[in-house]
Design a protein around this motif. Structure first.
Motif, PDB file in Angstrom:
ATOM      1  N   ARG A 144      80.684 -88.372  -4.379  1.00 45.91           N
ATOM      2  CA  ARG A 144      79.797 -89.148  -5.259  1.00 45.91           C
ATOM      3  C   ARG A 144      79.172 -88.284  -6.358  1.00 45.91           C
ATOM      4  O   ARG A 144      78.105 -88.594  -6.891  1.00 45.91           O
ATOM      5  CB  ARG A 144      78.724 -89.867  -4.458  1.00 45.91           C
ATOM      6  CG  ARG A 144      77.878 -89.018  -3.528  1.00 45.91           C
ATOM      7  CD  ARG A 144      76.852 -89.899  -2.827  1.00 45.91           C
ATOM      8  NE  ARG A 144      75.982 -89.153  -1.922  1.00 45.91           N
ATOM      9  CZ  ARG A 144      74.914 -89.681  -1.335  1.00 45.91           C
ATOM     10  NH1 ARG A 144      74.590 -90.949  -1.567  1.00 45.91           N
ATOM     11  NH2 ARG A 144      74.166 -88.970  -0.519  1.00 45.91           N
ATOM     12  N   LYS A 183      74.326 -94.482  -4.397  1.00 50.72           N
ATOM     13  CA  LYS A 183      74.609 -94.898  -3.021  1.00 50.72           C
ATOM     14  C   LYS A 183      76.111 -95.107  -2.836  1.00 50.72           C
ATOM     15  O   LYS A 183      76.837 -95.411  -3.794  1.00 50.72           O
ATOM     16  CB  LYS A 183      73.865 -96.198  -2.700  1.00 50.72           C
ATOM     17  CG  LYS A 183      72.361 -96.028  -2.571  1.00 50.72           C
ATOM     18  CD  LYS A 183      71.696 -97.348  -2.204  1.00 50.72           C
ATOM     19  CE  LYS A 183      70.192 -97.174  -2.029  1.00 50.72           C
ATOM     20  NZ  LYS A 183      69.522 -98.457  -1.686  1.00 50.72           N
ATOM     21  N   CYS A 184      76.558 -94.957  -1.612  1.00 48.75           N
ATOM     22  CA  CYS A 184      77.983 -95.168  -1.312  1.00 48.75           C
ATOM     23  C   CYS A 184      78.328 -96.650  -1.427  1.00 48.75           C
ATOM     24  O   CYS A 184      77.477 -97.526  -1.250  1.00 48.75           O
ATOM     25  CB  CYS A 184      78.305 -94.673   0.097  1.00 48.75           C
ATOM     26  SG  CYS A 184      78.129 -92.883   0.294  1.00 48.75           S
ATOM     27  N   PHE A 188      81.015 -97.777   3.298  1.00 44.32           N
ATOM     28  CA  PHE A 188      80.970 -96.313   3.349  1.00 44.32           C
ATOM     29  C   PHE A 188      79.525 -95.873   3.585  1.00 44.32           C
ATOM     30  O   PHE A 188      78.579 -96.621   3.327  1.00 44.32           O
ATOM     31  CB  PHE A 188      81.479 -95.699   2.037  1.00 44.32           C
ATOM     32  CG  PHE A 188      82.966 -95.824   1.832  1.00 44.32           C
ATOM     33  CD1 PHE A 188      83.805 -94.735   2.017  1.00 44.32           C
ATOM     34  CD2 PHE A 188      83.521 -97.035   1.442  1.00 44.32           C
ATOM     35  CE1 PHE A 188      85.167 -94.846   1.819  1.00 44.32           C
ATOM     36  CE2 PHE A 188      84.891 -97.161   1.248  1.00 44.32           C
ATOM     37  CZ  PHE A 188      85.721 -96.061   1.440  1.00 44.32           C
ATOM     38  N   HIS A 189      79.362 -94.657   4.059  1.00 45.78           N
ATOM     39  CA  HIS A 189      78.029 -94.081   4.238  1.00 45.78           C
ATOM     40  C   HIS A 189      78.071 -92.617   3.805  1.00 45.78           C
ATOM     41  O   HIS A 189      79.137 -91.996   3.774  1.00 45.78           O
ATOM     42  CB  HIS A 189      77.570 -94.192   5.698  1.00 45.78           C
ATOM     43  CG  HIS A 189      78.422 -93.418   6.656  1.00 45.78           C
ATOM     44  ND1 HIS A 189      79.577 -93.934   7.210  1.00 45.78           N
ATOM     45  CD2 HIS A 189      78.302 -92.146   7.150  1.00 45.78           C
ATOM     46  CE1 HIS A 189      80.128 -93.036   8.003  1.00 45.78           C
ATOM     47  NE2 HIS A 189      79.376 -91.937   7.984  1.00 45.78           N
ATOM     48  N   SER A 190      76.894 -92.096   3.483  1.00 46.40           N
ATOM     49  CA  SER A 190      76.842 -90.713   2.996  1.00 46.40           C
ATOM     50  C   SER A 190      77.048 -89.736   4.138  1.00 46.40           C
ATOM     51  O   SER A 190      76.566 -89.928   5.257  1.00 46.40           O
ATOM     52  CB  SER A 190      75.496 -90.441   2.318  1.00 46.40           C
ATOM     53  OG  SER A 190      74.436 -90.635   3.238  1.00 46.40           O
ATOM     54  N   CYS A 196      81.129 -89.675   0.586  1.00 55.13           N
ATOM     55  CA  CYS A 196      81.007 -91.020   1.152  1.00 55.13           C
ATOM     56  C   CYS A 196      82.152 -91.225   2.134  1.00 55.13           C
ATOM     57  O   CYS A 196      83.333 -91.210   1.750  1.00 55.13           O
ATOM     58  CB  CYS A 196      81.049 -92.075   0.054  1.00 55.13           C
ATOM     59  SG  CYS A 196      79.544 -92.133  -0.947  1.00 55.13           S
TER      60      CYS A 196
END
Length: 293
Positions: A144, A183-184, A188-190, A196
């Motif tokens: 990101r 933000k992702c 997805f998540h960081s 991500c």
């Protein structure tokens, strides 16, 4: 010298045969084909007696021996007819639909799961995830960027950095350390500051590059009982009505034909069961007719 070579060759052949003999405890398939082999021994004797037109009492004795081999053959080779009772026991006990694996009935896996071998149910990996057995490998992660740090001229906070990020990223932004990052994307998540990573499906555990699958056992199953195949009208009467009026000679010809087909198809489990079932019906008819002579 030649005698010694022949003796050594014979010994080696005996060792090879003993080593290659199937272990009946290795599984239902080996047990099935071992039983087919045992049945062929008695069928071969019966064929010879019919061809040599030996007296009926001798033939009937051999028929009894063959019938004694066919019952365990139907058991070991998983005749679907013989599994009807096992299926009923399974469905009544588990309140689920059941399916065959080998010679045993098991409750079907829950929706979203599939069987692995006889006794385990694993969840299916979602689209885009690679199935690695007990794990679902994630799709490719993405970066990101370097983020939006504080700049000269900003207030002594990251509010301006947040505004710069949000003006370029409609999904919103968040702080990680002293830097603001977009933000992702959804799903997805960081991971750390800048990566991500795909989310794991609900009910699984995220271990980084993969997700562990939910797995559960479905028990030891419901095997067929020895008597499940006995007395079945479907085994005794199916497709045999045309031979009800046949005489002894005609029945012997049919038995001979089925014996030969059984031996010819000894390598095919399903055909072995088919011809063994037909053979048992013809032999039963012959025994009934012989008792009335």
């Amino acid at each position: 010298m030649q005698k010694n070579l022949l003796f050594i060759t014979a010994i080696l052949l005996l060792i090879s045969f003993s080593c290659s003999k199937p272990d009946r405890n290795l599984g239902n398939i080996l047990k099935c084909f071992a039983q087919i082999g045992d049945t062929i021994k008695d069928i071969t004797i019966l064929i010879a007696q019919i061809k040599e037109k030996e007296d009926l009492s001798t033939i009937l004795k051999s028929i009894g021996n063959v019938a004694g081999q066919i019952r365990p053959l139907l058991q070991q080779c998983s005749n679907p007819i013989c599994l009807d009772d096992a299926q009923k026991r399974c469905e009544q006990s588990t309140a689920k639909s059941c399916e065959q694996y080998g010679a045993i009935m098991y409750p079907k896996c829950d929706d979203g799961f599939y069987n692995v071998g006889c006794c385990l149910c694993e969840s299916q990996c979602p689209p885009g995830f690679r199935d690695d057995g007990l794990f679902c490998a994630k799709p490719e992660a993405y970066g990101r960027g370097v983020g939006y740090p504080w700049k000269f001229g900003d207030d002594l906070n990251l509010n301006n950095a947040l505004k710069r990020c949000e003006s370029e990223n409609s999904q919103g932004c968040e702080q990680n350390g002293l830097i603001i990052y977009p933000k992702c994307r959804q799903g997805f998540h960081s991971f750390g500051c800048c990566i991500c990573s795909p989310d794991c499906p609900s009910g699984t555990t995220d271990i980084g590059v993969s997700c562990t699958k939910p797995v559960y056992g479905r028990g030891f199953g419901y095997p067929i009982y020895y008597d499940d195949c006995s007395g079945k009208s479907s085994l005794q009467n199916k497709d045999s009505s045309e031979y009800q009026s046949a005489n002894t000679e005609q029945l012997l010809d049919k038995i001979l034909e089925l014996c030969q087909k059984f031996i010819e198809n000894k390598g095919d489990q399903d055909l072995s069961v088919k011809f063994a079932t037909e053979l048992s019906k013809m032999m039963a008819l012959l025994e009934v007719k012989s008792s009335k002579i």
